[in-house]
Design an enzyme around this catalytic site. Structure first.
Site, PDB file in Angstrom:
ATOM      1  N   ARG A   1       0.854  -1.322   0.100  1.00  0.00           N
ATOM      2  CA  ARG A   1       0.062  -0.161  -0.150  1.00  0.00           C
ATOM      3  C   ARG A   1       1.008   1.144   0.007  1.00  0.00           C
ATOM      4  NH1 ARG A   1      -2.385  -0.106   6.413  1.00  0.00           N
ATOM      5  NH2 ARG A   1      -0.064  -1.079   7.249  1.00  0.00           N
TER       6      ARG A   1
ATOM      7  N   GLU B   1      -2.571   7.434   7.275  1.00  0.00           N
ATOM      8  CA  GLU B   1      -1.175   7.488   7.786  1.00  0.00           C
ATOM      9  C   GLU B   1      -0.191   8.230   6.507  1.00  0.00           C
ATOM     10  OE1 GLU B   1       0.122   4.023   9.702  1.00  0.00           O
ATOM     11  OE2 GLU B   1      -0.901   4.668  11.608  1.00  0.00           O
TER      12      GLU B   1
ATOM     13  N   GLU C   1      -6.965   4.670  15.769  1.00  0.00           N
ATOM     14  CA  GLU C   1      -6.553   3.373  15.827  1.00  0.00           C
ATOM     15  C   GLU C   1      -5.859   3.202  17.263  1.00  0.00           C
ATOM     16  OE1 GLU C   1      -4.024   2.112  12.513  1.00  0.00           O
ATOM     17  OE2 GLU C   1      -5.509   2.854  10.954  1.00  0.00           O
TER      18      GLU C   1
ATOM     19  N   GLN D   1      -2.212 -11.084   9.192  1.00  0.00           N
ATOM     20  CA  GLN D   1      -2.952 -12.094   9.816  1.00  0.00           C
ATOM     21  C   GLN D   1      -2.934 -12.139  11.102  1.00  0.00           C
ATOM     22  OE1 GLN D   1      -1.206 -14.727   6.746  1.00  0.00           O
ATOM     23  NE2 GLN D   1      -3.130 -15.316   6.164  1.00  0.00           N
ATOM     24  N   TYR D   2      -1.526 -11.932  11.609  1.00  0.00           N
ATOM     25  CA  TYR D   2      -1.258 -12.055  12.960  1.00  0.00           C
ATOM     26  C   TYR D   2      -1.366 -11.047  13.963  1.00  0.00           C
ATOM     27  CZ  TYR D   2       1.508 -16.274  12.460  1.00  0.00           C
ATOM     28  OH  TYR D   2       1.889 -17.528  12.170  1.00  0.00           O
ATOM     29  N   HIS D   3      -2.248  -9.704  13.545  1.00  0.00           N
ATOM     30  CA  HIS D   3      -2.378  -8.450  14.414  1.00  0.00           C
ATOM     31  C   HIS D   3      -3.390  -8.797  15.325  1.00  0.00           C
ATOM     32  CE1 HIS D   3      -2.874  -4.239  15.422  1.00  0.00           C
ATOM     33  NE2 HIS D   3      -1.910  -4.068  14.785  1.00  0.00           N
TER      34      HIS D   3
HETATM   35  C1  GAL Z   1      -1.671   1.280  11.225  1.00  0.00           C
HETATM   36  C2  GAL Z   1      -2.478   1.180   9.779  1.00  0.00           C
HETATM   37  C3  GAL Z   1      -3.441  -0.145   9.982  1.00  0.00           C
HETATM   38  C4  GAL Z   1      -2.926  -0.935  10.301  1.00  0.00           C
HETATM   39  C5  GAL Z   1      -2.179  -0.859  11.640  1.00  0.00           C
HETATM   40  C6  GAL Z   1      -1.394  -2.030  12.190  1.00  0.00           C
HETATM   41  O1  GAL Z   1      -0.252   1.927  11.052  1.00  0.00           O
HETATM   42  O2  GAL Z   1      -2.935   2.419   9.511  1.00  0.00           O
HETATM   43  O3  GAL Z   1      -3.963   0.135   8.520  1.00  0.00           O
HETATM   44  O4  GAL Z   1      -1.767  -1.544   9.243  1.00  0.00           O
HETATM   45  O5  GAL Z   1      -0.891  -0.012  11.491  1.00  0.00           O
HETATM   46  O6  GAL Z   1      -0.976  -1.852  13.558  1.00  0.00           O
END
Ligand code: GAL
Length: 685
Positions: free
Chosen positions: A136, A175, A323, A372-374
């Site tokens: 991305r 971001e 987030e 997948q692991y987040h």
């Molecule tokens: C952020 C991003 C999200 C996701 C997240 C994972 O930086 O905006 O799309 O990738 O990290 O921690």
């Protein structure tokens, strides 16, 4: 519309921020005062699944989803062929579950057809390598063609959802980060320089290009690099990048605003201390600030609190956490989870520092894809994972106390200056590789926050009149107009503290022809005779006590009889022996203090304590155990305390008066609180 917008917009590079800014709460009349949310990607799932997800969210008191920010290939599967029916239904179904929506414009992830047909829209890195599809942020932020596509998709979305009562706001892109070095970006940089300097001779003079035969005959000859170049070029590149992200934002704002209700805010999500561009410049065109609060595996609550304060300072009003992590991330070398209880602790810290929304990334992992692991709130099977219950508790609590916090915001008598020009200038030439400008800001922030219990982190160009104490840890770049702004503050009775490396450079990143602190030497009645990078700690002592300096020490001198030496160096390299390390002078009703050394934490805490006392700043609560954070939000006739015990052991806090415990259903009145490990209390004064 666009030209009108740009005409109205403030150019942070040349002006002091308008006085109209003051700490305030943001409010959304039709929405709950505190929002709890999740990033939801309906495009990744069969529609038959949506209701189950939204029901589980509703059960956790989640009342907000962010949708769409990477869904371009679903919204516009082929050029000029739009498909929004799925998004219509997703928003409508969320509304049924009392969940409102922030729409992300999908421009951080262009579809394959776009970049395949128009490869000139792809980002080029500093070494000339063009990006490709599959990750991305592969677009060029400067590409006229890309901006046209971005404008069109944002406009299509706004035409459709700008009056949708369930859409509360817009997130532009996702971001902002990497600039591009493609030919179009380079040409724009050259044009930008031409506009700024007028003539090449003027540029040559400010960059001192006689050095190493750098003299340019025309603007096109100027290299476009972000490392290893003339410091004047490097700083201008950063300003160009900031202006380019600002106009990148304006492009989408000009597509959305004409079609969107005023109540819908427009923002983007930022990344804490990230210094890729000047956040104050970009935020000058946004309605609110929003940031992504990730701590990885280590929740350092001081650093995290400072980053909340930084985000609040982007617009000088309450902000959103767009987030945050549901316990763990996937991008650290070891992705350990923060402890059970710390997710709730972090949510309340955000609120304590002025957040009005806390959103978890993400609801559920895509079955495939890079993340997948987040951490998530539900697992691959679509049922809650353990952290879901903790988030649910946060949701219940937000619902309970939301009304009491409505219209309130943190207020502070102390400001810490965050100056991108200075951070960049120091990072271009650290002189001591361990001199990290953010670490230096945190060195000052830590005792100030502990002692005053409230700190604003703001631009040096922001209005300063409401502060009793303003601390600029390393104001390396100090243009004349900023020096005048600071001096006016001091003359009105303000107390200004400059940290090491301050006042060395002008706005072209050229050395001032005076010694440090340049234009403030006369007011200080003293100056820096010489700076020294340190490889060993140096003793420092004086009326505030004894300690050490490390990393950096400046040999100061006093020129005026009323400039007072607070701390001096002990025996060290000979140059520094017995020389002043910290000097101070009363100026009018205020004062200027210059701190020439990176002091150890204990000695710096003594200094900040004395500065706070001298400035008349009192903490909200006295005698609070270490590791217990005190946050106060006031406004609309209310005053609410959020107390957070970040310790792994219980803590007891005595209150100066009886207060109502808002998390307790019977609203019991308390004169003290016992906080368990990671415990939180919300008290109305
Ligand atoms: C952020 C991003 C999200 C996701 C997240 C994972 O930086 O905006 O799309 O990738 O990290 O921690």
């Amino acid at each position: 519309m666009k030209s009108m917008l740009s005409a109205l917009l403030f150019s942070a590079a040349t002006a002091i921020l308008p006085i109209t800014l003051s700490a305030q709460a943001t409010s959304y009349p039709d929405k709950p005062p505190l929002l709890l949310g999740a990033a939801w990607y309906p495009e990744q799932w069969p529609e038959s699944r949506w209701d189950a997800d939204l029901s589980l969210m509703e059960a956790a008191h989640i009342n907000l989803v962010r949708v769409g920010e990477f869904a371009w290939s679903t919204m516009e599967p082929a050029e000029n062929q739009y498909n929004f029916a799925w998004l219509d239904r997703a928003i409508a179904l969320a509304a049924k579950h009392h969940i409102c929506v922030v729409l992300g414009t999908p421009t951080a992830a262009p579809p394959a057809w776009l970049t395949a047909k128009y490869p000139d829209t792809l980002r080029v890195d500093e070494n000339g390598v063009r990006d490709e599809h599959g990750n991305r942020q592969q677009f060029s932020f400067a590409s006229t063609r890309y901006r046209q596509f971005a404008h069109d998709i944002a406009e299509k979305m706004a035409e459709r959802y700008g009056h949708n009562p369930n859409v509360v706001g817009w997130q532009l892109d996702n971001e902002y980060a990497a600039p591009s070095f493609d030919p179009e970006a380079k040409a724009q940089f050259h044009a930008w320089l031409k506009k700024k300097y007028g003539t090449i001779e003027n540029l040559n003079q400010h960059w001192t290009t006689a050095y190493w035969s750098q003299t340019y005959d025309n603007f096109d000859e100027i290299p476009v690099r972000q490392e290893g170049e003339n410091p004047g070029l490097l700083l201008d590149w950063k300003h160009f990048v900031s202006d380019t992200w600002k106009s990148y934002s304006e492009n989408q704002i000009s597509a959305i605003r004409p079609h969107a209700d005023k109540r819908q805010f427009i923002t983007t999500n930022t990344m804490g201390w990230f210094d890729g561009f000047d956040e104050y410049v970009v935020h000058s065109v946004l309605d609110i600030a929003a940031w992504d609060d990730y701590v990885g595996s280590q929740y350092d609550y001081i650093d995290n609190g400072a980053r909340h304060d930084l985000a609040r300072g982007f617009k000088n009003k309450n902000f959103w956490v767009m987030e945050t992590q549901p316990a763990f991330v996937n991008w650290r070398p070891v992705n350990a989870a923060i402890d059970r209880g710390q997710v709730r602790d972090m949510a309340w810290q955000a609120i304590g520092h002025g957040a009005e929304a806390v959103e978890y990334w993400q609801w559920r992992s895509a079955l495939n894809g890079q993340e997948q692991y987040h951490g998530t709130l539900v697992g691959a099977d679509g049922t809650p994972v353990p952290v879901y219950d903790e988030v649910k508790q946060v949701g219940e609590e937000f619902e309970k106390v939301g009304q009491a916090l409505a219209g309130t915001a943190p207020q502070s008598a102390v400001a810490l200056i965050n100056d991108y020009d200075s951070r960049w200038a120091i990072n271009f030439q650290r002189h001591n590789r361990n001199f990290d400008p953010v670490a230096e800001m945190l060195a000052f922030y830590t005792p100030l926050r502990n002692q005053a219990q409230a700190v604003d982190v703001i631009s040096v160009r922001a209005p300063l009149d409401k502060y009793k104490l303003v601390v600029a840890p390393g104001l390396n770049v100090l243009p004349q107009d900023v020096a005048a702004h600071l001096l006016a503050y001091v003359k009105q009775g303000g107390n200004l503290v400059l940290g090491p490396r301050s006042g060395m450079k002008d706005e072209y990143n050229a050395l001032h022809i005076e010694r440090q602190p340049g234009p403030l030497v006369d007011a200080l009645g003293g100056r820096v005779e010489q700076f020294y990078a340190l490889d060993n700690a140096v003793p420092v002592n004086g009326e505030l006590g004894s300690g050490t300096a490390s990393l950096w020490a400046e040999q100061l001198s006093t020129k005026s009889p009323d400039t007072h030496v607070l701390l001096s160096y002990g025996p060290s390299n000979g140059w520094l022996d017995n020389q002043p390390a910290v000097i101070t002078r009363k100026v009018g009703k205020g004062s200027i203090t210059y701190v020439g050394a990176w002091l150890d934490a204990a000695l710096l805490a003594k200094l900040t304590s004395s500065l706070l006392e001298q400035s008349g700043v009192r903490p909200v609560l006295q005698n609070v155990p270490e590791g217990v954070e005190v946050c106060q939000r006031t406004g609309a006739g209310k005053s609410v305390l959020v107390l957070i015990n970040h310790n792994q052991t219980a803590a007891h806090v005595d209150l100066p008066q009886a207060m109502t415990d808002l998390l307790d259903s019977s609203h019991v009145r308390r004169t003290s609180v016992d906080l368990p490990k990671y415990g939180v209390a919300v008290l109305e004064m």
